[in-house]
Design a protein around this motif. Structure first.
Motif, PDB file in Angstrom:
ATOM      1  N   LYS A 161       6.292   9.291  29.083  1.00 16.71           N
ATOM      2  CA  LYS A 161       4.954  10.281  28.902  1.00 16.71           C
ATOM      3  C   LYS A 161       4.450  10.110  27.369  1.00 16.71           C
ATOM      4  O   LYS A 161       3.461  10.052  27.507  1.00 16.71           O
ATOM      5  N   ARG A 162       5.024   9.731  26.560  1.00 24.98           N
ATOM      6  CA  ARG A 162       4.819   9.976  25.214  1.00 24.98           C
ATOM      7  C   ARG A 162       3.824   8.920  24.870  1.00 24.98           C
ATOM      8  O   ARG A 162       2.526   8.343  24.031  1.00 24.98           O
ATOM      9  N   LEU A 163       4.308   7.705  25.679  1.00 26.73           N
ATOM     10  CA  LEU A 163       3.152   6.059  24.947  1.00 26.73           C
ATOM     11  C   LEU A 163       2.433   6.791  26.209  1.00 26.73           C
ATOM     12  O   LEU A 163       1.053   6.104  25.005  1.00 26.73           O
ATOM     13  N   TYR A 164       1.797   7.209  27.004  1.00 26.92           N
ATOM     14  CA  TYR A 164       0.880   7.979  27.602  1.00 26.92           C
ATOM     15  C   TYR A 164      -0.758   8.990  27.008  1.00 26.92           C
ATOM     16  O   TYR A 164      -1.281   8.827  26.580  1.00 26.92           O
ATOM     17  N   MET A 165       0.344  10.116  26.832  1.00 27.95           N
ATOM     18  CA  MET A 165      -0.052  11.219  26.446  1.00 27.95           C
ATOM     19  C   MET A 165      -0.118  11.180  25.025  1.00 27.95           C
ATOM     20  O   MET A 165      -1.717  11.353  24.136  1.00 27.95           O
ATOM     21  N   VAL A 219       4.252   7.094  17.099  1.00 29.79           N
ATOM     22  CA  VAL A 219       4.891   8.203  17.808  1.00 29.79           C
ATOM     23  C   VAL A 219       5.718   8.496  18.402  1.00 29.79           C
ATOM     24  O   VAL A 219       6.849   9.923  19.195  1.00 29.79           O
ATOM     25  N   GLY A 220       6.726   7.624  17.951  1.00 34.77           N
ATOM     26  CA  GLY A 220       8.316   8.127  17.674  1.00 34.77           C
ATOM     27  C   GLY A 220       9.220   7.515  19.030  1.00 34.77           C
ATOM     28  O   GLY A 220       9.997   8.192  19.430  1.00 34.77           O
ATOM     29  N   ILE A 221       8.188   6.205  19.250  1.00 37.13           N
ATOM     30  CA  ILE A 221       9.538   5.522  20.161  1.00 37.13           C
ATOM     31  C   ILE A 221      10.131   4.150  19.503  1.00 37.13           C
ATOM     32  O   ILE A 221       8.985   3.350  19.013  1.00 37.13           O
ATOM     33  N   LYS A 222      11.421   3.923  20.013  1.00 36.45           N
ATOM     34  CA  LYS A 222      12.162   3.347  19.521  1.00 36.45           C
ATOM     35  C   LYS A 222      11.118   1.542  20.678  1.00 36.45           C
ATOM     36  O   LYS A 222      10.633   1.882  21.318  1.00 36.45           O
ATOM     37  N   MET A 267      23.576   4.198  21.633  1.00 34.29           N
ATOM     38  CA  MET A 267      23.235   3.709  23.330  1.00 34.29           C
ATOM     39  C   MET A 267      21.602   4.334  24.207  1.00 34.29           C
ATOM     40  O   MET A 267      21.957   4.781  24.825  1.00 34.29           O
ATOM     41  N   GLU A 268      20.965   3.489  22.873  1.00 37.41           N
ATOM     42  CA  GLU A 268      19.161   4.138  23.522  1.00 37.41           C
ATOM     43  C   GLU A 268      18.428   3.273  23.994  1.00 37.41           C
ATOM     44  O   GLU A 268      18.556   2.313  23.207  1.00 37.41           O
ATOM     45  N   PRO A 269      17.256   3.439  24.859  1.00 35.33           N
ATOM     46  CA  PRO A 269      16.920   2.343  24.683  1.00 35.33           C
ATOM     47  C   PRO A 269      15.545   1.702  24.129  1.00 35.33           C
ATOM     48  O   PRO A 269      15.203   2.685  22.981  1.00 35.33           O
ATOM     49  N   ILE A 270      15.112   0.494  23.820  1.00 38.43           N
ATOM     50  CA  ILE A 270      14.055  -0.083  22.871  1.00 38.43           C
ATOM     51  C   ILE A 270      13.082  -0.971  23.826  1.00 38.43           C
ATOM     52  O   ILE A 270      14.041  -1.589  24.621  1.00 38.43           O
ATOM     53  N   LEU A 271      11.788  -0.035  24.007  1.00 42.04           N
ATOM     54  CA  LEU A 271      10.890  -0.912  23.940  1.00 42.04           C
ATOM     55  C   LEU A 271      10.270  -2.683  24.000  1.00 42.04           C
ATOM     56  O   LEU A 271       9.876  -1.897  22.726  1.00 42.04           O
ATOM     57  N   TYR A 322      17.692   7.004  30.943  1.00 47.02           N
ATOM     58  CA  TYR A 322      16.391   7.448  32.187  1.00 47.02           C
ATOM     59  C   TYR A 322      15.741   8.353  31.749  1.00 47.02           C
ATOM     60  O   TYR A 322      15.011   8.480  31.388  1.00 47.02           O
ATOM     61  N   ASP A 323      16.425   9.387  30.804  1.00 47.58           N
ATOM     62  CA  ASP A 323      15.542  10.694  30.429  1.00 47.58           C
ATOM     63  C   ASP A 323      14.920  10.027  29.213  1.00 47.58           C
ATOM     64  O   ASP A 323      13.944  10.599  28.909  1.00 47.58           O
ATOM     65  N   ILE A 324      15.695   9.149  28.557  1.00 51.05           N
ATOM     66  CA  ILE A 324      14.532   8.876  27.369  1.00 51.05           C
ATOM     67  C   ILE A 324      13.388   7.516  27.606  1.00 51.05           C
ATOM     68  O   ILE A 324      12.499   8.268  26.862  1.00 51.05           O
ATOM     69  N   LEU A 325      13.797   7.182  28.620  1.00 52.04           N
ATOM     70  CA  LEU A 325      12.779   6.334  29.184  1.00 52.04           C
ATOM     71  C   LEU A 325      11.736   7.298  29.656  1.00 52.04           C
ATOM     72  O   LEU A 325      10.558   7.027  29.621  1.00 52.04           O
ATOM     73  N   ARG A 326      12.155   8.288  30.943  1.00 50.97           N
ATOM     74  CA  ARG A 326      11.017   8.574  31.810  1.00 50.97           C
ATOM     75  C   ARG A 326      10.170   9.281  30.098  1.00 50.97           C
ATOM     76  O   ARG A 326       8.878   9.561  30.001  1.00 50.97           O
TER      77      ARG A 326
END
Length: 269
Positions: free
Chosen positions: A183-187, A131-134, A208-212, A175-179
């Motif tokens: 949501k994307r993870l949930y939806m 779903v496009g999450i890093k 400078m982007e987050p990776i879960l 912060y905005d990316i994590l938010r």
């Protein structure tokens, strides 16, 4: 070809042995020895024979449940996460698996739970990636071993969010990316990370982007504690970014993440 494989296995054996010798700290030695039991070594040999891992390198991280090692893949560097079967946090693993409908049929032996957990992390990372999450893209699992893409550069892993001092504008962006990711993870992926904090987010230093990372415990929304886990993830992110002057209301954040889902469920009844 056979010779090359035998060499690879020897290389792995040597690396394992030298890894044991190098660790002067006795606690760490114990941890390393717990990781490389005979069955795990055999599984590593299997991955070597398949040509997935060419050589196993140094330790990237040591956690309560698993160690992560750098490895040479056929083309790129890989991260190899090895879950310890004699894990001390086995009971907490069970909490996350018991309510997960995907793992209804597993036997509740220590080994079976660790194998299920390894598969679970693989599936969760794959769902997030799709779903496009890093996240580190998973490659495959073998028993208690998860092979995935290496999140780092020049054989150095990207730093954890907790270890990076962000500029104000970058902090807002992260912060905005994590938010958005929560949501994307949930939806879209129908998952809740369930252990999200500054300890489970890497910062990719180029963009400078987050990776879960560390998604073994992530659960589906049907899990009996899903709501509690989601609220805890949100609370952790809100708390952490307060130090950058980002004020956020946890309830508003929770509504932002869940409202479309709730509306969708309402419409479908």
């Amino acid at each position: 070809m056979k010779k090359a494989i035998e060499d690879q296995i020897k290389t792995m054996d040597t690396l394992v042995d030298s890894g044991r010798i190098k660790k002067k700290d006795s606690e760490k030695t114990k941890v390393t020895e717990n990781v490389f039991d005979e069955a795990t070594l055999k599984a590593l040999y299997t991955l070597s024979n398949k040509g997935i891992i060419e050589a196993l390198g140094g330790s990237i991280s040591t956690g309560k449940e698993a160690n992560v090692f750098l490895a040479d893949g056929r083309e790129d560097s890989l991260a190899v996460k090895i879950y310890r079967i004699n894990s001390s946090t086995f009971n907490s693993m069970e909490d996350y698996i018991l309510g997960d409908p995907r793992f209804r049929d597993i036997r509740h032996t220590k080994k079976e739970i660790v194998f299920a957990w390894t598969k679970k992390e693989y599936r969760n990372l794959l769902r997030a990636h799709e779903v496009g999450i890093k996240v580190p893209k998973p490659v495959l699992t073998e028993r208690n071993i998860l092979v995935m893409e290496f999140a780092g550069k020049d054989e150095k892993p990207y730093p954890l969010l907790k270890d990076v001092q962000l500029e104000e504008a970058t902090a807002k962006k992260v912060y905005d990316i994590l938010r958005d990711y929560i949501k994307r993870l949930y939806m879209d992926a129908e998952l809740i990370h369930a252990d999200l904090s500054e300890y489970n987010v890497l910062i990719e230093t180029e963009e400078m982007e987050p990776i879960l990372i560390d998604m073994g415990q992530s659960v589906t929304p049907e899990h009996p504690k899903a709501d509690q886990f989601l609220r805890r993830d949100i609370q952790n992110i809100v708390r952490y970014f307060k130090k950058y002057g980002i004020k956020s209301d946890e309830n508003e954040f929770y509504t932002f993440v869940t409202k479309d889902k709730k509306e969708h469920n309402h419409d479908s009844h």
